[in-house]
Design an enzyme around this catalytic site. Structure first.
Site, mmCIF file in Angstrom:
data_model
loop_
_atom_site.group_PDB
_atom_site.id
_atom_site.type_symbol
_atom_site.label_atom_id
_atom_site.label_comp_id
_atom_site.label_asym_id
_atom_site.label_seq_id
_atom_site.Cartn_x
_atom_site.Cartn_y
_atom_site.Cartn_z
ATOM 1 N N CYS A 123 98.851 73.412 9.438
ATOM 2 C CA CYS A 123 98.109 73.347 10.695
ATOM 3 C C CYS A 123 98.766 72.405 11.704
ATOM 4 C CB CYS A 123 96.679 72.888 10.438
ATOM 5 S SG CYS A 123 95.665 74.138 9.652
ATOM 6 N N ASP A 124 98.357 72.562 12.955
ATOM 7 C CA ASP A 124 99.014 71.887 14.075
ATOM 8 C C ASP A 124 99.288 70.406 13.852
ATOM 9 O OD1 ASP A 124 98.584 74.350 15.142
ATOM 10 O OD2 ASP A 124 97.411 73.691 16.850
ATOM 11 N N LYS A 125 98.254 69.623 13.551
ATOM 12 C CA LYS A 125 98.418 68.168 13.481
ATOM 13 C C LYS A 125 98.984 67.709 12.152
ATOM 14 C CE LYS A 125 96.607 68.382 17.449
ATOM 15 N NZ LYS A 125 96.391 69.840 17.409
ATOM 16 N N ASP A 152 92.863 73.765 14.033
ATOM 17 C CA ASP A 152 92.442 73.805 15.432
ATOM 18 C C ASP A 152 91.746 75.109 15.803
ATOM 19 O OD1 ASP A 152 93.676 71.393 15.455
ATOM 20 O OD2 ASP A 152 94.933 71.776 17.197
ATOM 21 N N GLU A 192 91.544 69.912 22.612
ATOM 22 C CA GLU A 192 92.218 71.021 23.271
ATOM 23 C C GLU A 192 91.178 71.892 23.969
ATOM 24 O OE1 GLU A 192 94.527 73.072 20.357
ATOM 25 O OE2 GLU A 192 96.012 71.468 20.213
ATOM 26 N N CYS A 200 99.250 80.105 13.031
ATOM 27 C CA CYS A 200 99.242 81.013 14.185
ATOM 28 C C CYS A 200 100.662 81.421 14.556
ATOM 29 C CB CYS A 200 98.558 80.343 15.369
ATOM 30 S SG CYS A 200 96.811 79.993 15.084
ATOM 31 N N SER A 255 95.855 73.834 23.936
ATOM 32 C CA SER A 255 96.458 74.522 22.805
ATOM 33 C C SER A 255 97.808 75.072 23.225
ATOM 34 C CB SER A 255 95.553 75.666 22.359
ATOM 35 O OG SER A 255 96.245 76.561 21.529
#
Length: 576
Positions: free
Chosen positions: A129-131, A88, A453, A201, A479
């Protein structure tokens, strides 16, 4: 582990490895160096989202080797494969973000197809990662073979002239640069130091939020989701996961035995308690969907409402994931929530024990101030609030962590944009007045497509010093790094004719996070008249993955899913 406890005649891999008719299949396995013994052991899929796109995933290849070692030690035969991940931070602020949420479905689908095609018996999934985190967990629940989730770990914090920084500071610095409060030289220096290592992150953005969920929901080993990516202890967690998945296989403990409604409530609790990403309220319903459990945005928001906000984590607080791990990790957070009645302790986990049993030996650390006791919270209700009203009949979400209680209401005239790009251009040139409610629409799951996002836009507003002077609403997402009075997940989305599509510049919008309402001050009669003239917007995508996604994706309220889930299942893969 005694390999004799495994009866291959009851495992999916028998379709590939057992019987004279499978001699051609076994020849492929011999071609890759497997021995006869290894071929007739359980086959365990070890999947990672390794790639060279971003630091979130760069260490996953190494971690997969540790998992494989653990599987082999415990009498299994590991078979490694990779799937995609869209990062992202790199996709943010341009057309690439349309691919982000779609990638969650592709990850789940590709893991399912690889497992089905090769008849693997168990699964260890590693994501960064996020997803990729919810995508991996969704695949585990869909397949329902014994599974363990491993988070790749967070990044270490950067340091800018003696001050700790994260990528959030960099996104906000773009806004500061646009108004001249930071120089080009400072911006250049900040971008070189904000991300100093491998890992996702570092603050309680979406990746760390869903990592926290993985422990709370029972699919990850205790403490495993908190250790930063560069820490050597990650390899020990990975090796242990490989050993433990064989234990789950022997004991026939499956993901749907673990992820119950109570476990989903535990997941929602830790999102709220940590001031986590609003994306948690999108991914938890999608995970529930894979189990056949109805647990929509309103169910998640109900849990948020009763949960205290206790973890002082960025973006709203002071600390990052590394700090919480060193203070006692996610188990420290969950122990105080359990002791004060906010967590279900009787839920089964991948250790084979209950949550309460896992936490029994965890002791409070009085020397830290990252996590507060649950009876002495930062706020008595969670860091995320669900909203409902005539502008959002299917609900919306606002992250209130870090916002003063006297600033949880906002009323102002709408300023409408039909894409993120149009809004970002206006924000960059400061063509928006103080006191307005910025509306970004046609960015929902179907309308985007992909429910982008809006961090580039929200961070620019915050960096310009306008974070407390405007509100922003969208049928897209935010986000985990977003802060300010920002409302997302507005449903129904504009693309299907939701009320947000009918808003006009100057319409008064009233948002009350205390009463949990979001209202458009326009009469029902006027809205009905506007609806007569509304027409669906044609999509920009007439083919390809985004086209397919837009045709089948469901509303954000239910997780933006693309298939019927376990409720429509006629045969579970684990039982083939």
């Amino acid at each position: 582990m005694d390999v004799r406890v495994f009866d291959k005649q009851k495992l999916p891999s028998r379709h590939v490895t057992e019987g004279a008719e499978r001699a051609p299949h076994r020849s492929y396995l011999y071609a890759m160096g497997l021995t006869r013994e290894e071929i007739h052991q359980p086959l365990v899929g070890v999947v990672s989202c390794w790639n060279e796109a971003a630091p979130c995933n760069i260490s996953l290849l190494r971690q997969a080797q540790a998992v494989k070692k653990g599987v082999a030690t415990a009498g299994g035969t590991p078979r490694e494969f990779c799937t995609i991940a869209v990062t992202d931070g790199i996709a943010m602020g341009h057309q690439g973000m349309k691919s982000s949420l779609v990638s969650r479905e592709v990850i789940a689908d590709s893991v399912e197809l690889t497992m089905r095609g090769h008849c693997y018996d168990a699964l260890v999934g590693i994501a960064g990662c996020d997803k990729s985190l919810p995508g991996m967990m969704m695949a585990m629940l869909r397949l329902n073979v014994p599974s363990i989730f491993i988070y790749g770990g967070s990044i270490l914090p950067g340091s800018f002239r003696g001050r700790p920084v994260t990528v959030q500071d960099l996104f906000e610095a773009v806004g500061r640069y646009s108004v001249g409060t930071i120089s080009a030289e400072d911006l250049d220096e900040l971008e070189t130091v904000a991300c100093p290592s491998a890992g996702s992150c570092g603050a309680q953005f979406t990746a760390n939020t869903m990592a926290t969920v993985s422990e709370a929901i029972g699919l990850a080993l205790p403490y495993s989701a908190g250790a930063p990516a560069p820490y050597e202890i990650r390899d020990r967690f990975c090796e242990t996961a490989g050993e433990m998945v064989m234990e789950l296989l022997a004991r026939k403990i499956r993901p749907r035995d673990i992820v119950t409604r109570k476990a989903l409530e535990n997941a929602a609790v830790v999102v709220a308690a940590t001031g986590g990403s609003t994306n948690g309220a999108l991914h938890i319903p999608a995970i529930a969907h894979e189990c056949g459990i109805d647990f929509d945005l309103f169910a998640v928001a109900k849990v948020f409402e009763r949960t205290p906000y206790i973890a002082d984590l960025k973006p709203s607080g002071r600390y990052v994931a590394k700090d919480m791990f060193e203070a006692g990790g996610i188990p420290l957070l969950m122990k105080t929530l359990l002791e004060h009645g906010f967590l279900h302790g009787d839920c089964l986990t991948v250790t084979g024990r209950t949550m309460a049993e896992n936490l029994a030996s965890v002791k409070w650390n009085p020397a830290q101030d990252v996590v507060r006791p649950a009876n002495k919270p930062i706020n008595s209700s969670g860091g995320i609030v669900g909203l409902k009203g005539n502008l959002a009949p299917d609900g919306a979400l606002v992250k209130v962590a870090g916002i003063d209680q006297d600033k949880l209401t906002f009323e102002g005239p709408a300023l409408c944009f039909d894409s993120e790009e149009a809004c970002f251009e206006a924000v960059s040139s400061r063509r928006y007045p103080s006191g307005c409610v910025i509306v970004i629409r046609y960015e929902g799951p179907r309308g985007g497509p992909g429910m982008r996002e809006m961090l580039s836009t929200t961070a620019a507003i915050y960096g310009q010093g306008m974070g407390n002077k405007v509100a922003l609403i969208t049928d897209g997402r935010f986000s985990g790094a977003t802060r300010g009075f920002c409302i997302g997940h507005v449903g129904p989305e504009a693309a299907v004719g939701g009320p947000i599509a009918l808003v006009r510049d100057g319409d008064i919008i009233a948002i009350d996070a205390l009463k949990r309402t979001i209202e458009l001050r326009v009469s029902d009669a006027d809205l009905a008249e506007r609806r007569k003239n509304w027409k669906p917007r044609p999509t920009e995508f007439g083919s390809g993955a985004l086209y397919k996604y837009a045709q089948i994706v469901g509303p954000a309220r239910y997780g933006a899913v693309t298939h019927p889930g376990a409720a429509g299942e006629t045969q579970c893969y684990a039982d083939i």
